[in-house]
Design a protein around this motif. Structure first.
Motif, mmCIF file in Angstrom:
data_model
loop_
_atom_site.group_PDB
_atom_site.id
_atom_site.type_symbol
_atom_site.label_atom_id
_atom_site.label_comp_id
_atom_site.label_asym_id
_atom_site.label_seq_id
_atom_site.Cartn_x
_atom_site.Cartn_y
_atom_site.Cartn_z
ATOM 1 N N LYS A 61 0.818 -1.211 0.000
ATOM 2 C CA LYS A 61 0.000 0.000 0.000
ATOM 3 C C LYS A 61 0.852 1.261 0.000
ATOM 4 O O LYS A 61 0.376 2.341 -0.330
ATOM 5 C CB LYS A 61 -0.907 0.017 1.235
ATOM 6 C CG LYS A 61 -2.240 -0.695 1.016
ATOM 7 C CD LYS A 61 -3.176 -0.434 2.177
ATOM 8 C CE LYS A 61 -4.249 -1.492 2.285
ATOM 9 N NZ LYS A 61 -5.119 -1.567 1.115
ATOM 10 N N HIS A 80 1.239 4.070 -2.626
ATOM 11 C CA HIS A 80 0.531 5.355 -2.753
ATOM 12 C C HIS A 80 1.521 6.511 -2.830
ATOM 13 O O HIS A 80 1.139 7.626 -3.142
ATOM 14 C CB HIS A 80 -0.506 5.533 -1.635
ATOM 15 C CG HIS A 80 0.056 5.907 -0.290
ATOM 16 N ND1 HIS A 80 0.330 4.976 0.678
ATOM 17 C CD2 HIS A 80 0.360 7.110 0.246
ATOM 18 C CE1 HIS A 80 0.787 5.610 1.762
ATOM 19 N NE2 HIS A 80 0.830 6.897 1.523
ATOM 20 N N PHE A 82 -0.880 7.668 -5.291
ATOM 21 C CA PHE A 82 -1.706 8.770 -4.805
ATOM 22 C C PHE A 82 -1.877 9.802 -5.913
ATOM 23 O O PHE A 82 -2.985 10.250 -6.212
ATOM 24 C CB PHE A 82 -1.049 9.434 -3.581
ATOM 25 C CG PHE A 82 -1.604 10.801 -3.240
ATOM 26 C CD1 PHE A 82 -2.745 10.928 -2.486
ATOM 27 C CD2 PHE A 82 -0.964 11.956 -3.686
ATOM 28 C CE1 PHE A 82 -3.263 12.187 -2.176
ATOM 29 C CE2 PHE A 82 -1.468 13.213 -3.391
ATOM 30 C CZ PHE A 82 -2.622 13.334 -2.637
ATOM 31 N N ILE A 92 -4.869 0.861 -3.018
ATOM 32 C CA ILE A 92 -4.271 1.915 -2.190
ATOM 33 C C ILE A 92 -5.211 2.458 -1.132
ATOM 34 O O ILE A 92 -4.838 3.366 -0.397
ATOM 35 C CB ILE A 92 -3.693 3.090 -3.020
ATOM 36 C CG1 ILE A 92 -4.799 3.845 -3.744
ATOM 37 C CG2 ILE A 92 -2.604 2.622 -3.962
ATOM 38 C CD1 ILE A 92 -4.315 5.162 -4.345
ATOM 39 N N HIS A 115 -7.398 9.747 -1.174
ATOM 40 C CA HIS A 115 -6.788 9.137 -2.348
ATOM 41 C C HIS A 115 -7.652 9.260 -3.595
ATOM 42 O O HIS A 115 -7.309 8.725 -4.646
ATOM 43 C CB HIS A 115 -6.490 7.650 -2.066
ATOM 44 C CG HIS A 115 -5.277 7.457 -1.224
ATOM 45 N ND1 HIS A 115 -4.895 6.245 -0.717
ATOM 46 C CD2 HIS A 115 -4.345 8.341 -0.785
ATOM 47 C CE1 HIS A 115 -3.783 6.380 -0.018
ATOM 48 N NE2 HIS A 115 -3.442 7.644 -0.036
#
Lengths: 224, 468, 129
Positions: free
Chosen positions: A192, A195, A199, B69, B140
């Protein structure tokens, strides 16, 4: 051991990190599909770019409704991210090592500031950790990997603090610190933590979506 | 009991494909409230191979990244009116609703069972209206409404779709409209309405299939079916403003229950029928009625379903409120300021053309023309809460209870303004507000814009009925 | 998620046990490079055991001390031996800044020889021992 983690292992992790994030971005962009996503990315690139920049801008700075609605959490995350990126990047010792290896250098910040930033990262990280355990609406979302990822991100700071202040076994902790940093670098493209770049991809995409399709051509698009 | 006899129906009610014939549709309609349908669904197998293939073909970058994410931060929680209305129930956190459905589905590569698919269905339609509000609050930029909509598509392709939307989709395939309104029904309704109001409005005409008109007006099937006066009101306002307008005999249906159902082939078919009308009649622009999801389906998403690369409709399209503001501002339509609504008025922003099409300011510019005391809801414009009836939820018997709980957020928003009059230029919001009043009896009125405007118009002398 | 949980616990346990281990560090006969020109220094002065280098290991004085004339090192022990007499805070022409000169000289040699400390804290300890 020090020579190994500071030398070849550092090089490998930097390589994995840079190649990894580039691959992530390339895959992301290649996987965008105007028909599946229903966004005219290319045909309306002008509106798209405007929307993308707007979307990133409003979230890189705390100019969004979420920050207004949740100032404590968002404040902690902004602090966490700013310190997490700034302190290691502008730390005198890190820049010196880079200069030694690659002959390039850039301005640094005083160690005292970096030190406070490190403490801020650890404190904010602790807050993020705690709310996962306490708040029901976060708890229900939380998985083991969320803790692991947070731990991977915090470890270089905790060990860095111990090593810098030489609180105990300096050389040992220095090696652990470097290892933790390398683990984080390697983990970025695969977890993760991606990001780090995704992002921007995701925010740009939703910005394009609103900028092109959902109001950007008529109204202001979404006022994040 | 009558129901028992109906359960004798032999034809399968649950299928993985849309209903495309009147016979199948009638069979399904005969199964009152879908009792037999849901019973059959309980035993309906999942085609895991097909699900896997669909995922492989359509689960790409954007969705994949969104799922990957998600930081599990929970900022989407209180963005959702269902979360708030259900006393902060963690299972109503949007991210959880996605992770526990689509997330698991992807993790298991489509290898899931009937119970799981039913959970997906109950979540996708019973806990989400695809209002896209949560996505606005996600750091996000994860649009959970869009993911839920994708999940609906997967569910539909497996036959796991609420009864009413299976019917809704079938209606579109059979009638090219969300209700059983044929071309003949529609044209006759237009003629009837023109005749009905001709005495009051001499020269009133509803031109059908007129080529090269300035405005092609398209509507919601509910109007000819249940509220024909809405068509008359639209006609009167076009008449008063001297617009050169027309309605198409075919391709007049703006709405899209196929979109709510996740029947993507149906979406394409439906929107193409409207675009064909545009190409056939060559109007300068199209105006759509006071409906939110119709605008979303035909103007916002439609071009993509139809494969138009620019994402634009074949001719420029406006929502009714845009046209209304235009004629108010250019003076084609004059309102009597003394007839403005005196009591406090508030405005329900429909998600589909406000958050998802950027028209927030348009309705706000209309309000001063009609209201003396306009009051904003605390969360307004793009930030407004869904009425709780969006995404097809108004129609679904299985989730009526959840819908009614969801209405509480809107109720409290309205009560907080102190207004007892809610303007809502959207069929779905209008219905939800009607049900809100029925359910919670807060003593409010609600209205589309057309009837409000008609009460205030200054009629030019030459358009007034001649005194006999 | 079970698997990841275990990984997490192992990582945490590992780090915790390392906390209690400490590697001691001892030196004797230390000279501290506390030159006045270093104001507002980020790290404490470096420790430098001169006798160790000059006497025990027997490194030639000219390997470190230098004054170049026509490419030749003409330093002898009558000359200036304070590095910062020439090497200032900022580089001046070909003369390196003091910080760079000292780092290059000490660390450069340690690395080349594979002997002596090369990490920050080994030369710059917070507590003088």
């Amino acid at each position: 051991m020090y020579e190994f983690v500071r030398g070849p292992l550092a090089l490998i992790s930097f390589a994995i990190f840079f190649i990894g994030i580039i691959v992530r971005v390339v895959w992301y962009v290649k996987g965008l599909d105007w028909r599946l996503d229903r966004v005219a990315y290319l045909e309306k690139a002008d509106y798209g770019i405007r929307g993308a920049l707007k979307s990133i801008f409003h979230w890189i700075l705390p100019l969004n409704h979420t920050t207004a609605n949740h100032p404590i959490f968002m404040g902690a995350t902004y602090l966490f991210h700013i310190c997490l990126l700034t302190a290691p990047l502008l730390l005198v010792a890190h820049v010196m090592l880079i200069e030694e290896s690659w002959g390039i250098s850039w301005p640094t910040i005083p160690d005292t500031i970096a030190d406070y930033m490190t403490l801020a990262v650890i404190a904010a990280g602790g807050f993020l950790f705690a709310r996962r355990l306490v708040l029901p609406y976060v708890k229900i979302l939380t998985t083991g990997s969320d803790f692991l990822v947070l731990f991977i991100a915090l470890a270089p700071f905790i060990t860095g603090f111990i090593a810098y202040h030489q609180l105990m076994g300096y050389k040992f902790w220095l090696i652990v610190h470097i290892l933790c940093g390398e683990i984080m670098l390697i983990a970025i493209p695969f977890t993760k933590l991606s990001h780090f770049v995704l992002f921007f991809c995701s925010r740009a995409q939703i910005g394009m979506d609103y900028g092109i399709k959902r109001g950007g051509q008529k109204g202001r698009g979404v006022a994040w | 009991m009558a129901e028992e006899a109906k359960e004798q129906i032999v034809a399968p009610l649950v299928t993985r494909v849309p209903i495309k014939t009147k016979e199948e549709l009638d069979t399904l309609l005969a199964d009152r409230q879908g009792r037999g349908y849901y019973k059959e669904l309980d035993a309906f197998p999942v085609d895991t191979e097909a699900l896997k293939k669909t995922l492989e073909a359509t689960f790409k970058s954007r969705l994949k990244t969104w799922l990957k994410i998600c930081a599990h931060c929970g900022m989407c929680a209180d963005a959702c009116h269902f979360y708030i209305a259900n006393d902060n129930d963690p299972e109503q956190v949007p991210s959880y609703k996605i992770q526990s459905t689509l997330g698991e589905l992807v993790k298991k590569k489509g290898n899931v069972d009937n119970a799981f698919m039913q959970y997906c269905m109950d979540t996708a339609w019973g806990k989400c209206t695809c209002c896209n509000r949560c996505g606005m609050y996600c750091p996000h930029g994860i649009d959970m409404g869009a993911m839920m909509s994708y999940l609906r598509g997967l569910c539909f392709s497996q036959g796991f779709v609420p009864y009413e939307l299976k019917i809704g989709s079938g209606m579109h395939w059979v009638y090219k409209a969300q209700m059983d309104v044929t071309v003949q029904d529609f044209v006759e309704t237009c003629e009837w309405m023109a005749e009905e109001y001709e005495d009051d409005w001499p020269g009133l005409n509803i031109p059908v299939d007129k080529e090269n008109a300035d405005i092609l007006y398209t509507i919601n099937a509910r109007e000819p079916k249940h509220y024909p006066e809405d068509i008359a009101e639209a006609a009167i306002l076009f008449h008063l403003t001297g617009e050169n307008w027309t309605v198409p005999s075919e391709g007049w249906e703006e709405t899209s229950l196929v979109m709510f159902a996740g029947d993507w082939a149906g979406c394409k078919m439906q929107v193409e029928s409207v675009f064909e009308a545009m190409e056939r009649l060559k109007p300068k622009r199209m105006v759509v009625t006071e409906c939110g999801h119709a605008h979303r389906a035909t103007v916002t998403e439609g071009p993509y379903w139809a494969g138009i690369k620019s994402g634009d409709t074949p001719v420029p399209t406006q929502h009714y409120v845009e046209w209304l503001l235009e004629v108010l501002e250019n003076g084609k339509l004059k309102l009597d300021p003394s007839k403005k609504i005196k009591e406090p008025v508030t405005l329900q922003d429909p998600c589909n053309y406000v958050r998802n099409a950027g028209l927030a300011e348009v309705t706000r510019k209309i309000m001063p023309y009609i209201a003396e005391d306009f009051r904003e809801m605390a969360q307004n414009r793009e930030q407004n809460f869904c009425c709780s009836g969006g995404g097809g939820m108004n129609a679904l018997g299985r989730y009526r209870e959840q819908r009614n709980i969801g209405l509480r957020v809107k109720r409290d928003q309205i009560l907080a303004t102190g207004a007892k009059f809610v303007v809502s230029a959207c069929h779905n919001c209008w219905d939800a507000l009607r049900d809100l009043e029925e359910e919670y009896k807060i003593g409010m009125k609600w209205s589309f814009l057309k009837p409000i405007i008609l009460k205030m118009v200054i009629v030019p002398d030459h358009l007034k009925p001649k005194a006999e | 998620m079970k698997k990841k949980n275990i990984a997490l616990y192992i990582a945490m346990a590992g780090l915790a046990s390392l906390l209690v281990m400490g590697v001691a560090y001892a030196q004797d006969e230390i000279q501290w490079l506390e030159h006045d020109i270093f104001v507002g220094r980020e790290r404490p002065a470096a420790a430098f055991p001169h006798a160790l280098h000059a006497d025990e290991i027997g490194i030639d004085c000219l390997d470190c001390h230098h004054i170049y004339e026509n490419g030749e090192n003409v330093w002898d022990d009558s000359e200036e031996s304070d590095c910062t007499a020439c090497h200032k805070l900022e580089a001046e022409g070909k003369t390196m800044s003091a910080e760079k000169a000292l780092h290059a000289n000490c660390k450069g040699c340690h690395k080349k020889e594979g002997k002596g400390p090369i990490t920050c804290g080994e030369c710059h300890p917070w507590k003088k021992k």
